[in-house]
Design an enzyme around this catalytic site. Sequence first.
Site, PDB file in Angstrom:
ATOM      1  N   GLY A 235       0.815  -1.207   0.000  1.00 32.23           N
ATOM      2  CA  GLY A 235       0.000   0.000   0.000  1.00 32.23           C
ATOM      3  C   GLY A 235       0.849   1.258   0.000  1.00 32.23           C
ATOM      4  O   GLY A 235       0.641   2.160  -0.774  1.00 32.23           O
ATOM      5  N   GLY A 462       1.503  -6.373   4.234  1.00 34.18           N
ATOM      6  CA  GLY A 462       2.755  -6.991   3.833  1.00 34.18           C
ATOM      7  C   GLY A 462       3.836  -6.761   4.865  1.00 34.18           C
ATOM      8  O   GLY A 462       4.961  -7.253   4.744  1.00 34.18           O
ATOM      9  N   THR A 463       3.487  -6.029   5.912  1.00 41.18           N
ATOM     10  CA  THR A 463       4.465  -5.623   6.914  1.00 41.18           C
ATOM     11  C   THR A 463       4.761  -6.701   7.941  1.00 41.18           C
ATOM     12  O   THR A 463       5.838  -6.733   8.513  1.00 41.18           O
ATOM     13  CB  THR A 463       3.941  -4.380   7.644  1.00 41.18           C
ATOM     14  OG1 THR A 463       2.554  -4.610   7.958  1.00 41.18           O
ATOM     15  CG2 THR A 463       4.026  -3.155   6.767  1.00 41.18           C
ATOM     16  N   ILE A 581      12.616  -4.060  18.612  1.00 46.40           N
ATOM     17  CA  ILE A 581      12.272  -4.735  17.363  1.00 46.40           C
ATOM     18  C   ILE A 581      11.515  -6.013  17.713  1.00 46.40           C
ATOM     19  O   ILE A 581      12.025  -6.897  18.410  1.00 46.40           O
ATOM     20  CB  ILE A 581      13.562  -5.057  16.561  1.00 46.40           C
ATOM     21  CG1 ILE A 581      14.266  -3.751  16.158  1.00 46.40           C
ATOM     22  CG2 ILE A 581      13.232  -5.917  15.335  1.00 46.40           C
ATOM     23  CD1 ILE A 581      13.439  -2.762  15.355  1.00 46.40           C
ATOM     24  N   THR A 586      10.828  -9.739   9.965  1.00 49.33           N
ATOM     25  CA  THR A 586       9.902  -8.814   9.305  1.00 49.33           C
ATOM     26  C   THR A 586      10.426  -7.377   9.389  1.00 49.33           C
ATOM     27  O   THR A 586      10.187  -6.567   8.488  1.00 49.33           O
ATOM     28  CB  THR A 586       8.493  -8.915   9.916  1.00 49.33           C
ATOM     29  OG1 THR A 586       8.587  -8.730  11.326  1.00 49.33           O
ATOM     30  CG2 THR A 586       7.874 -10.275   9.632  1.00 49.33           C
ATOM     31  N   GLN A 590      11.228  -4.552   6.370  1.00 43.62           N
ATOM     32  CA  GLN A 590      10.757  -3.168   6.301  1.00 43.62           C
ATOM     33  C   GLN A 590      11.904  -2.190   6.040  1.00 43.62           C
ATOM     34  O   GLN A 590      11.799  -1.298   5.201  1.00 43.62           O
ATOM     35  CB  GLN A 590      10.039  -2.787   7.598  1.00 43.62           C
ATOM     36  CG  GLN A 590       8.680  -3.415   7.732  1.00 43.62           C
ATOM     37  CD  GLN A 590       7.777  -3.059   6.583  1.00 43.62           C
ATOM     38  OE1 GLN A 590       7.479  -1.898   6.341  1.00 43.62           O
ATOM     39  NE2 GLN A 590       7.360  -4.054   5.822  1.00 43.62           N
ATOM     40  N   LYS A 653       8.864   1.778  18.140  1.00 40.84           N
ATOM     41  CA  LYS A 653       8.773   3.129  17.563  1.00 40.84           C
ATOM     42  C   LYS A 653       8.130   3.160  16.183  1.00 40.84           C
ATOM     43  O   LYS A 653       7.839   4.243  15.671  1.00 40.84           O
ATOM     44  CB  LYS A 653      10.164   3.751  17.474  1.00 40.84           C
ATOM     45  CG  LYS A 653      10.726   4.190  18.836  1.00 40.84           C
ATOM     46  CD  LYS A 653      12.028   4.952  18.651  1.00 40.84           C
ATOM     47  CE  LYS A 653      12.430   5.674  19.929  1.00 40.84           C
ATOM     48  NZ  LYS A 653      13.697   6.416  19.736  1.00 40.84           N
ATOM     49  N   GLU A 657       8.411   3.237   7.736  1.00 42.90           N
ATOM     50  CA  GLU A 657       8.703   4.360   6.848  1.00 42.90           C
ATOM     51  C   GLU A 657      10.120   4.891   6.939  1.00 42.90           C
ATOM     52  O   GLU A 657      10.651   5.433   5.969  1.00 42.90           O
ATOM     53  CB  GLU A 657       7.679   5.474   7.115  1.00 42.90           C
ATOM     54  CG  GLU A 657       6.313   5.032   6.600  1.00 42.90           C
ATOM     55  CD  GLU A 657       5.153   5.879   7.075  1.00 42.90           C
ATOM     56  OE1 GLU A 657       4.726   6.747   6.335  1.00 42.90           O
ATOM     57  OE2 GLU A 657       4.660   5.649   8.193  1.00 42.90           O
TER      58      GLU A 657
HETATM   59 MO1  MOS Z   1       2.143   5.441   5.337  1.00 37.78          MO
HETATM   60  S1  MOS Z   1       2.430   6.802   3.803  1.00 37.78           S
HETATM   61  O1  MOS Z   1       1.640   6.510   6.565  1.00 37.78           O
HETATM   62  O2  MOS Z   1       0.851   4.445   4.840  1.00 37.78           O
END
Ligand code: MOS
Length: 694
Positions: A235, A462-463, A581, A586, A590, A653, A657
């Site tokens: 996504g 997918g995370t 972590i 996984t 990321q 945390k 991203e």
């Molecule tokens: Mo992320 S851009 O906050 O799904």
Amino acid sequence: MTDLLEPRAIGRDLVRRDGVAKVRGTATYAYETPVDRPAYAFPVQATVARGRVTAMDTTAAEALDGVLVVLTPFTAERLASTEDREYAVLQSDEVAFRGQLVGVVVAETSELARQAADSVVVTYDERPHDTELSVDRDDLYRPDALGDGAESDTSEGDVAAAMAAAEVTLEHTYSTAMYHNNPLEPHATTALWDGGQLVLWDSTQGVHPDRAAVCEVFGLAEDQVRVVCPYVGGGFGAKGEPHANVMLATMAARAVPGRPVKLALTRQQMFTLAGYRTPTIQQVQLAADHRGRLQAIAIDVVEQTSRVKEFAEQTGVPTRMMYASPNRRTTHRLAALDVPVNSWMRAPGECPGMFGPEVALDELAETLGIDPIQLRIRNEPEVDPETGKPWSSRHLVECLREGAQRFGWADRPPPRHRDGDWLVGTGVASSVYPTQRMAQSTAIVRYEDGRYVAEIGAADLGTGTWTTLPQIAADALGVPVEDVEVRIGDTRYPIASVAGGSSGMNTWGSAVVEAARTFREKFGRDPADGDEAENSVDQAAQDEDHAPYAFGAQFAEVRVHADTGELRVPRLLGVFAAGRIINPRTARSQFVGGMTMGLSMALHENSVWDDRIGQVANHDLAEYHITVNADVGDVQAHWLDEHDPYVNAMGTKGIGEIGIVGTAAAVVNAVHRATGVRVRHLPVTLDKLLADLP
Ligand code: MOS
């Protein structure tokens, strides 16, 4: 606040619970939902960038055998709310951007729906469009608030005076390109209206936010709508808020009650309907003394928004907190254009906003003759410069040092180092992302058939949520992780926040911990079958006294062919301090995925805007280049064993991203070291290097 002090399941390298189903193809995605007698929808899109639809001739489409219904702005149902103009599909004859939805065909097959949509004749009253972003437009305006709710402009001290007085100053304009999210799974919905009840199998980063938007637009009660989404094929923010396709699918299904309707965007349609990251133009100013201590730091951002719906990417926000400086300024100005709606893409704000300033710091380091790592360390703030609050934890310096050691920074080749036909250079940049937790999420914990079940409407895009949430639940309950089952991705489970802003695990994990605690208080350690407890994220327990951020340092090695300018990135290395972590497997995925997407931003991705017709020229995967395996060398992600007692019960945390933040700057800085060419406008393509290669 951290109370899972003896993590047993947390921290384990467990394999993905959904892995086998995905590899075997038995995991069903939204479009594949097995339903009886599906019908297929295909959109009709505007072919002008601005104007009005004056007529739509649907007779040819309706004459095709197997076409069930054709909806236009003149025939579609009136929606309960048109306040969100992105969602107000087929409610007006006005065209605000090329590719806007102006109709939909529902037919017995997808091929037929597409053919019929093509045969709809749309007549327009076309008007001149305005789609070109520039810094010298006279209609740039200051948004009331940024996309994350923060204020548009901040100022402290006097940047102009500091620039005039400083020993060294730097002032340059940097820009990032327009980027489009291209998850493997396109936006897709299977929608079924049955007796006043709506079921949406939708590819979404949040079933509850998805449902809330649909209820608002169609004037439905929440108990009339169920949204189901066990699996998402990526996504990156593009499925964080529903886009117009979800409303169109819902409307199309309502027109053929009892028939499930499937609507999947084509790859080309995703370039107009699924959001994108605005191009940004960043004017950066730095002032420093001869030892490299910043006297001023400023970023003035110009970017675009659609006329349909405002989204102000918060590009300037990391400059507010990243480094110490007595004088600071951040501003954002928007151009409202006849363009598609821009929205979230992995690390909105931080991702583009850590490009200009992190390249500028590299330029300053070179001017001063200071190592770029030392320059960053020299400007390390003791408290958050924006709020004055102490950090919940900040280990940027440790990330830089450990990264330098792992990468071999001390032995970096000299500027313009040549290895045969290749120029070799290395670069560094910092990463940052705020640690966020959403206000609302609830979990149920139940004892069922001899094992524990946790239910929450969380998402796994997918995370790894299917795998990591049981790890948290197991530790919160004090039982083996094998004894815990988690059920997510359905509004039948308690409300959960969006998988966005890297907040998912922080929020849902907190809810699961609270529910587990309540369960133990109520039923002790020997529960009976069917015992269940429910609890929610505890807002009262949210720490407000510290500034919570994750940090990182990224290193890149580039090789540029001395004759052709061909650019390779054999090595990327990141070290992150991102709290506890949950699962190294996984988590690594990321970080490495984020860094790879950052490499993609540095070298490949670029939505080329064609102002003549008002659309992205390279709107498919043949021409919109995304980094693939052949482009990726050795990408390593490491992390510090960081314990942050303030963020949440798990000490996490959020890691979805931060990996994309800083990568492009590290690559650009390495390119400069290798070639002497400073590229300030992404992406780094060889035409920007060739003329000036040594
Ligand atoms: Mo992320 S851009 O906050 O799904």
